[in-house]
Design an enzyme around this catalytic site. Structure first.
Site, PDB file in Angstrom:
ATOM      1  N   ARG A  27      16.209   3.802   6.134  1.00 10.81           N
ATOM      2  CA  ARG A  27      17.168   4.911   6.246  1.00 10.81           C
ATOM      3  C   ARG A  27      16.954   5.960   5.154  1.00 10.81           C
ATOM      4  O   ARG A  27      17.932   6.498   4.609  1.00 10.81           O
ATOM      5  CB  ARG A  27      18.615   4.408   6.159  1.00 10.81           C
ATOM      6  N   ARG A  31      22.599  10.289   4.950  1.00  7.37           N
ATOM      7  CA  ARG A  31      23.733  11.009   4.366  1.00  7.37           C
ATOM      8  C   ARG A  31      23.778  11.053   2.850  1.00  7.37           C
ATOM      9  O   ARG A  31      24.576  11.801   2.286  1.00  7.37           O
ATOM     10  CB  ARG A  31      25.048  10.417   4.897  1.00  7.37           C
ATOM     11  N   ARG A  40      22.451  18.233   9.614  1.00  5.32           N
ATOM     12  CA  ARG A  40      23.326  17.580  10.585  1.00  5.32           C
ATOM     13  C   ARG A  40      24.466  18.517  10.993  1.00  5.32           C
ATOM     14  O   ARG A  40      24.828  18.598  12.163  1.00  5.32           O
ATOM     15  CB  ARG A  40      23.877  16.304   9.969  1.00  5.32           C
ATOM     16  N   ASP A  77      17.208   6.630  16.390  1.00  6.79           N
ATOM     17  CA  ASP A  77      18.110   5.487  16.271  1.00  6.79           C
ATOM     18  C   ASP A  77      17.630   4.390  17.207  1.00  6.79           C
ATOM     19  O   ASP A  77      16.935   4.665  18.191  1.00  6.79           O
ATOM     20  CB  ASP A  77      19.547   5.888  16.614  1.00  6.79           C
ATOM     21  N   TYR A 154      24.796  -4.534  20.907  1.00  9.74           N
ATOM     22  CA  TYR A 154      25.528  -3.276  21.087  1.00  9.74           C
ATOM     23  C   TYR A 154      25.846  -3.028  22.561  1.00  9.74           C
ATOM     24  O   TYR A 154      26.904  -2.509  22.908  1.00  9.74           O
ATOM     25  CB  TYR A 154      24.713  -2.106  20.524  1.00  9.74           C
TER      26      TYR A 154
HETATM   27  O1  CP3 Z   1      15.049   5.107   8.089  1.00 11.40           O
HETATM   28  C1  CP3 Z   1      15.190   6.264   8.568  1.00 11.40           C
HETATM   29  O2  CP3 Z   1      15.293   7.285   7.843  1.00 11.40           O
HETATM   30  C2  CP3 Z   1      15.133   6.425  10.081  1.00 11.40           C
HETATM   31  C3  CP3 Z   1      16.341   6.546  10.733  1.00 11.40           C
HETATM   32  C4  CP3 Z   1      17.129   5.385  11.320  1.00 11.40           C
HETATM   33  C5  CP3 Z   1      18.474   5.584  11.705  1.00 11.40           C
HETATM   34  N1  CP3 Z   1      18.902   4.468  12.323  1.00 11.40           N
HETATM   35  C6  CP3 Z   1      19.227   6.818  11.472  1.00 11.40           C
HETATM   36  C7  CP3 Z   1      20.694   6.748  11.426  1.00 11.40           C
HETATM   37  C8  CP3 Z   1      16.771   4.085  11.682  1.00 11.40           C
HETATM   38  C9  CP3 Z   1      15.463   3.344  11.457  1.00 11.40           C
HETATM   39  C10 CP3 Z   1      17.907   3.511  12.333  1.00 11.40           C
HETATM   40  C11 CP3 Z   1      17.920   2.164  12.921  1.00 11.40           C
HETATM   41  C12 CP3 Z   1      19.211   1.558  13.289  1.00 11.40           C
HETATM   42  N2  CP3 Z   1      20.269   2.153  13.932  1.00 11.40           N
HETATM   43  C13 CP3 Z   1      19.525   0.194  13.120  1.00 11.40           C
HETATM   44  C14 CP3 Z   1      18.569  -0.857  12.574  1.00 11.40           C
HETATM   45  C15 CP3 Z   1      18.475  -0.820  11.107  1.00 11.40           C
HETATM   46  C16 CP3 Z   1      19.725  -1.269  10.384  1.00 11.40           C
HETATM   47  O3  CP3 Z   1      20.299  -0.446   9.668  1.00 11.40           O
HETATM   48  O4  CP3 Z   1      20.075  -2.453  10.534  1.00 11.40           O
HETATM   49  C17 CP3 Z   1      20.829  -0.017  13.614  1.00 11.40           C
HETATM   50  C18 CP3 Z   1      21.596  -1.312  13.617  1.00 11.40           C
HETATM   51  C19 CP3 Z   1      21.277   1.242  14.136  1.00 11.40           C
HETATM   52  C20 CP3 Z   1      22.562   1.509  14.834  1.00 11.40           C
HETATM   53  C21 CP3 Z   1      23.369   2.489  14.059  1.00 11.40           C
HETATM   54  N3  CP3 Z   1      23.095   3.843  13.981  1.00 11.40           N
HETATM   55  C22 CP3 Z   1      24.499   2.228  13.253  1.00 11.40           C
HETATM   56  C23 CP3 Z   1      25.119   0.865  13.030  1.00 11.40           C
HETATM   57  C24 CP3 Z   1      24.902   3.474  12.726  1.00 11.40           C
HETATM   58  C25 CP3 Z   1      26.098   3.776  11.863  1.00 11.40           C
HETATM   59  C26 CP3 Z   1      25.786   3.320  10.496  1.00 11.40           C
HETATM   60  C27 CP3 Z   1      26.299   4.246   9.436  1.00 11.40           C
HETATM   61  O5  CP3 Z   1      25.651   4.237   8.384  1.00 11.40           O
HETATM   62  O6  CP3 Z   1      27.294   4.935   9.677  1.00 11.40           O
HETATM   63  C28 CP3 Z   1      23.981   4.446  13.160  1.00 11.40           C
HETATM   64  C29 CP3 Z   1      23.984   5.874  12.806  1.00 11.40           C
HETATM   65  C30 CP3 Z   1      22.824   6.360  12.003  1.00 11.40           C
HETATM   66  N4  CP3 Z   1      21.521   6.100  12.310  1.00 11.40           N
HETATM   67  C31 CP3 Z   1      22.856   7.212  10.858  1.00 11.40           C
HETATM   68  C32 CP3 Z   1      21.537   7.484  10.501  1.00 11.40           C
HETATM   69  C33 CP3 Z   1      21.028   8.380   9.409  1.00 11.40           C
HETATM   70  C34 CP3 Z   1      24.106   7.792  10.220  1.00 11.40           C
HETATM   71  C35 CP3 Z   1      24.560   8.834  11.199  1.00 11.40           C
HETATM   72  C36 CP3 Z   1      25.231  10.033  10.628  1.00 11.40           C
HETATM   73  O7  CP3 Z   1      24.548  10.961  10.129  1.00 11.40           O
HETATM   74  O8  CP3 Z   1      26.455  10.077  10.748  1.00 11.40           O
END
Ligand code: CP3
Length: 357
Positions: A27, A31, A40, A77, A154
């Site tokens: 990630r 943010r 964003r 994602d 999910y």
């Molecule tokens: O690493 C990177 O920079 C690449 C981006 C990336 C995102 N999601 C961006 C994201 C990657 C590799 C993921 C994978 C992902 N998404 C996973 C597997 C990895 C892990 O963390 O276990 C999972 C379970 C998801 C599902 C998901 N997407 C969740 C649970 C959430 C909310 C989490 C949170 O931090 O609020 C997201 C949203 C998400 N995906 C964000 C980002 C940058 C935050 C979104 C925002 O900007 O509001």
């Protein structure tokens, strides 16, 4: 063949000699970076960021402009696949990902189909090729997907943050229906990752975020088996380059030997296991990626440096280690602490690679 200016990550994943331990952060675009929040806001919301290749390219490159990272990871994602299957992904404020149509009824489950990535997920493939152009071979680009089981969590729960009641009821009560979902997911993920590779992704990573919530037997039957199915179908080469694969099961430390035997090139570790012990257990089979507790980044640069040194020392001499966090970077991380981490890895790791070159 393309010539990367910095291919340290690829060499470490293939256990070839390197001059220092490569590092990237799960990630890394997110943010905790003000410039991410600004993009964003311009895009409107998170999904618009993912679905607009110009924005996805911009945020993928943001962490690389700040820190000398050894890899870029596609900004997207894991939930793009269930979205392409028609489940209606949305993000509600403060609650994370949700689906409008979670899978509950047998007839909905049996109607599930593998989406064609070149249609429904075109925006991801376009982002991959655009990011590759923008990177100009500076560092490799990592493509990724969720694991079949993690996606199923999910899809069936309809949201994150649950205690897995729906998915585990299905697993124990109607295992054949869960197997049906997992087989469709595995085929969808294989096609999706291969399409990312054909569009320019140079590494393929599978995030099994929820596999660790299973019992040992259920992990083998409902998660690892389908990860193996994907790995068996992945392209191993593109344009004359080997495409290494990484499997990350959060909470998978107990099953390390089994994961290492799945056919992947590298295993991602969360922070609960000692990386030196993990190395002794997998021997020469795979490279290891990890595994700093992301919370270390709330401490001072001096503490971060000391914790980095502990992990590097525990891994020891030679190649086969990609430094990373044990899970995603927190949105509350001070960016200067991420900078301290990257610098510590690059500086302190050199002495562990003298013998191997
Ligand atoms: O690493 C990177 O920079 C690449 C981006 C990336 C995102 N999601 C961006 C994201 C990657 C590799 C993921 C994978 C992902 N998404 C996973 C597997 C990895 C892990 O963390 O276990 C999972 C379970 C998801 C599902 C998901 N997407 C969740 C649970 C959430 C909310 C989490 C949170 O931090 O609020 C997201 C949203 C998400 N995906 C964000 C980002 C940058 C935050 C979104 C925002 O900007 O509001």
């Amino acid at each position: 063949m393309t010539t990367l200016k910095n291919d340290t990550l690829l060499r470490a994943l293939l256990k070839q000699p390197v001059e220092y331990t490569p590092v990237w952060l799960m990630r890394q675009a997110g943010r905790y970076l003000a410039e991410y929040n600004a993009t964003r806001a311009r895009a409107g919301d998170f999904l618009a960021l993912c679905k607009t290749p110009d924005f996805a390219t911009e945020v993928t490159l943001q962490p690389l402009a700040r820190f000398p990272l050894d890899a870029a990871i596609l900004f997207s994602d894991i939930l793009t696949i269930p979205d392409a299957m028609g489940l209606g992904l949305y993000f509600s404020q403060g609650e994370g990902p949700m689906f409008k149509h979670p899978l509950r009824e047998e007839k909905e489950i049996l109607a599930l189909a593998v989406p064609d990535p070149s249609e429904k997920l075109r925006y991801v493939l376009d982002a991959v090729s655009q990011i590759r152009k923008a990177l100009d071979n500076r560092v490799p680009l990592i493509g990724f997907s969720g694991s079949p089981f993690t996606l199923a969590c999910y899809m069936v729960e309809g949201r994150g943050g649950t205690e897995f009641r729906e998915i585990k009821t299905l697993l124990y009560q109607r295992p054949e229906l869960l197997h049906h979902i997992l087989d469709i997911n595995a085929r969808a993920i294989t096609a999706y990752l291969n399409a990312q590779i054909e569009s320019g992704a140079q590494v393929a990573m599978i995030f099994d975020t929820w596999g660790g919530a299973l019992s040992q037997a259920a992990y083998q039957e409902f998660s690892l088996r389908y990860i193996q199915q994907i790995l068996a179908g992945l392209k191993r080469e593109q344009d004359g380059q080997r495409i290494p694969s990484i499997v990350f099961t959060k909470g998978g430390g107990l099953w390390l030997e089994a994961i290492a035997a799945s056919g992947c090139d590298a295993v991602g570790l969360d922070w609960t296991i000692d990386i030196g012990e993990a190395r002794r257990r997998v021997g020469d089979k795979v490279a290891l990626q990890g595994n700093l507790d992301p919370s270390v980044l709330f401490a001072s640069p001096a503490v971060i440096t000391a914790e980095v040194d502990k992990i590097l020392t525990s891994y020891g001499n030679g190649s086969g280690h990609v430094f990373n966090l044990g899970h995603g970077i927190s949105q509350f991380t001070p960016p200067e602490n991420a900078a301290a981490l990257v610098e510590a890895v690059h500086t302190l790791s050199r002495k562990f690679h003298i013998m191997s070159n």
